[in-house]
Write a protein that holds these residues in place. Structure first.
Motif, short mmCIF file in Angstrom:
data_model
loop_
_atom_site.label_atom_id
_atom_site.label_comp_id
_atom_site.label_asym_id
_atom_site.label_seq_id
_atom_site.Cartn_x
_atom_site.Cartn_y
_atom_site.Cartn_z
N GLY A 204 -16.17 74.99 73.20
CA GLY A 204 -15.66 75.89 74.23
C GLY A 204 -15.33 75.13 75.49
N GLY A 205 -14.19 75.45 76.13
CA GLY A 205 -13.80 74.76 77.34
C GLY A 205 -13.60 73.27 77.07
N PHE A 206 -14.07 72.42 77.99
CA PHE A 206 -14.06 70.98 77.77
C PHE A 206 -15.33 70.57 77.03
CE2 PHE A 206 -10.83 71.06 81.03
CZ PHE A 206 -9.99 70.01 80.67
N ASP A 207 -15.17 69.71 76.04
CA ASP A 207 -16.30 69.14 75.30
C ASP A 207 -16.30 67.64 75.47
OD1 ASP A 207 -17.52 71.43 73.85
OD2 ASP A 207 -15.51 71.59 72.98
N ILE A 208 -17.45 67.03 75.22
CA ILE A 208 -17.61 65.58 75.34
C ILE A 208 -17.42 64.92 73.97
CG2 ILE A 208 -19.18 63.70 75.97
CD1 ILE A 208 -20.49 65.75 77.92
N ILE B 94 -25.73 68.54 73.86
CA ILE B 94 -24.85 67.88 74.84
C ILE B 94 -23.67 68.80 75.14
CG2 ILE B 94 -23.32 65.94 75.27
CD1 ILE B 94 -26.19 65.13 75.44
N ASN B 95 -23.02 69.30 74.12
CA ASN B 95 -21.93 70.25 74.30
C ASN B 95 -22.44 71.68 74.22
OD1 ASN B 95 -19.51 68.70 74.75
ND2 ASN B 95 -19.73 67.94 72.65
N SER B 96 -21.71 72.57 74.88
CA SER B 96 -22.08 73.98 74.92
C SER B 96 -20.81 74.82 74.77
CB SER B 96 -22.78 74.31 76.24
OG SER B 96 -21.85 74.23 77.32
N PHE B 97 -20.94 76.12 74.97
CA PHE B 97 -19.77 76.99 74.88
C PHE B 97 -18.97 77.01 76.18
CE2 PHE B 97 -22.67 79.00 71.69
CZ PHE B 97 -21.91 78.67 70.58
N GLN B 98 -19.43 76.29 77.21
CA GLN B 98 -18.74 76.20 78.49
C GLN B 98 -18.23 74.76 78.67
OE1 GLN B 98 -18.27 79.04 80.00
NE2 GLN B 98 -19.66 80.14 78.62
N ASP C 28 -18.20 70.97 79.48
CA ASP C 28 -19.13 69.83 79.49
C ASP C 28 -18.30 68.57 79.64
OD1 ASP C 28 -21.59 71.43 78.57
OD2 ASP C 28 -20.15 71.83 76.97
N PHE C 29 -18.70 67.68 80.55
CA PHE C 29 -17.84 66.54 80.86
C PHE C 29 -18.64 65.50 81.64
CE2 PHE C 29 -17.61 69.87 83.93
CZ PHE C 29 -17.50 69.30 85.18
N TYR D 4 -26.67 61.07 81.73
CA TYR D 4 -26.40 62.31 82.46
C TYR D 4 -25.02 62.83 82.09
CZ TYR D 4 -30.18 60.53 85.43
OH TYR D 4 -31.38 60.04 85.89
N PHE D 5 -24.81 64.12 82.30
CA PHE D 5 -23.48 64.69 82.18
C PHE D 5 -23.43 65.94 83.06
CE2 PHE D 5 -26.01 66.68 78.86
CZ PHE D 5 -25.64 68.02 78.91
N SER D 6 -22.22 66.43 83.31
CA SER D 6 -22.03 67.66 84.08
C SER D 6 -21.69 68.79 83.13
CB SER D 6 -20.92 67.49 85.11
OG SER D 6 -21.29 66.58 86.11
N SER D 7 -22.11 70.01 83.51
CA SER D 7 -21.84 71.16 82.65
C SER D 7 -21.84 72.45 83.48
CB SER D 7 -22.89 71.27 81.54
OG SER D 7 -22.64 72.41 80.73
N LYS D 8 -21.01 73.38 83.05
CA LYS D 8 -20.98 74.71 83.66
C LYS D 8 -21.62 75.72 82.72
CE LYS D 8 -17.39 75.34 86.23
NZ LYS D 8 -16.04 75.64 86.79
#
Length: 298
Positions: free
Chosen positions: A234-238, A259-263, A265-266, A278-282
């Motif tokens: 979902g959205g951006f994935d890594i 690491i990845n989610s339905f929102q 992630d980058f 580390y990573f950023s996520s909404k």
């Protein structure tokens, strides 16, 4: 009894799943309601990130009515905490008021950053600039990298651990190296005389007809990046892609949950031992807009 057995089986399945996940992930304490992204590691001991600049009363600083994005540096501690955070000072004479991402050269003598070509925050055309540090003044003498054509955008610089290769995203059009989608990942060689080779598109095993953003190259030459290509969670994935012997990259593969989610992630960065990062996520359950998450290999 049947309902009880089904409930027990479900709980056992959950326990088994949690034990087989490759990574453990947690939201770190420093996050607020404001976004935190543009991550880049510095010698496994510090991290650079982008967020809004605040005044002495904790209010958003604004320029022409818009919140000011700036870059910060924090020290890394056990359990993934980031402390002693401070703004990276750009000399006022440089007139750089909007920074979306940045990275340091391995010797920490050069700062590469993404900024707009004007004071208009709605301007889509970004450029990568590089500056040097001067004690008492901060980072000064910023110059746009010579290969940046003002017709296109260039963003999200990342440097290899040997300091010889710069990766970035762009929407360059035309010729052999044309962008496949909204933005692709490119590379240039950093030459001995402080010049650069021409940009080279990393090709279809990395890039897609969607957007690729926020590259990071690890110590073992694995490229991590974000993409909103089809068949993601979902959205951006890594995604990650390993460099092979001839300098090309293997077909990119999507990283698993959590690491990845339905929102979105980058911005994944990982230490030189490939054990944590580390990573950023909404993702749901966060503290704000884009939060920084710490992960560790199980």
């Amino acid at each position: 009894m049947t309902k009880l057995l089904c409930t027990a089986y479900f709980l056992i399945s959950l326990i088994g799943f949690s034990q087989t996940e490759v990574y453990s992930v947690k939201n770190i304490e420093m996050n607020t309601e404001y976004p935190h992204f543009g991550l880049m590691l510095v010698n496994n001991s510090k991290i650079i990130f982008t967020s809004y600049l605040l005044d002495n009363k904790g209010r958003l600083k604004r320029f022409q009515g818009n919140p000011v994005l700036s870059i910060f540096e924090g020290e890394l501690f056990e359990n993934g905490s980031i402390k002693n955070i401070k703004n990276i000072e750009i000399a006022p004479d440089e007139k750089i008021k909007y920074i979306t991402s940045a990275t340091l050269s391995p010797d920490s003598k050069k700062l590469y950053l993404t900024t707009t070509t004007s004071d208009d925050f709605s301007e889509d055309n970004f450029q990568i600039k590089v500056g040097a540090f001067k004690e008492g003044e901060g980072w000064i003498h910023f110059e746009t990298l010579p290969f940046c054509n003002p017709k296109y955008s260039y963003a999200h610089p990342a440097i290899s651990i040997d300091g010889k290769t710069l990766y970035f995203t762009s929407n360059i059009r035309g010729g052999k190296e044309t962008t496949k989608g909204g933005s692709d990942i490119f590379m240039v060689n950093i030459l001995d005389d402080n010049t650069f080779s021409e940009p080279k598109n990393l090709g279809s095993k990395v890039n897609s007809y969607s957007k690729e953003m926020f590259p990071f190259i690890s110590a073992d030459n694995t490229l991590y990046f974000a993409s909103n290509r089809p068949n993601g969670f979902g959205g951006f994935d890594i995604y990650k892609s390993k460099m092979i012997a001839d300098g090309a990259f293997e077909k990119a593969e999507k990283l698993p949950k959590p690491i990845n989610s339905f929102q979105d992630d980058f911005c994944l960065v990982i230490d030189s031992a490939n054990n944590s990062g580390y990573f950023s996520s909404k993702r749901d359950g966060g503290k704000g807009d884009d939060d920084i998450y710490y992960f560790i290999l199980n």
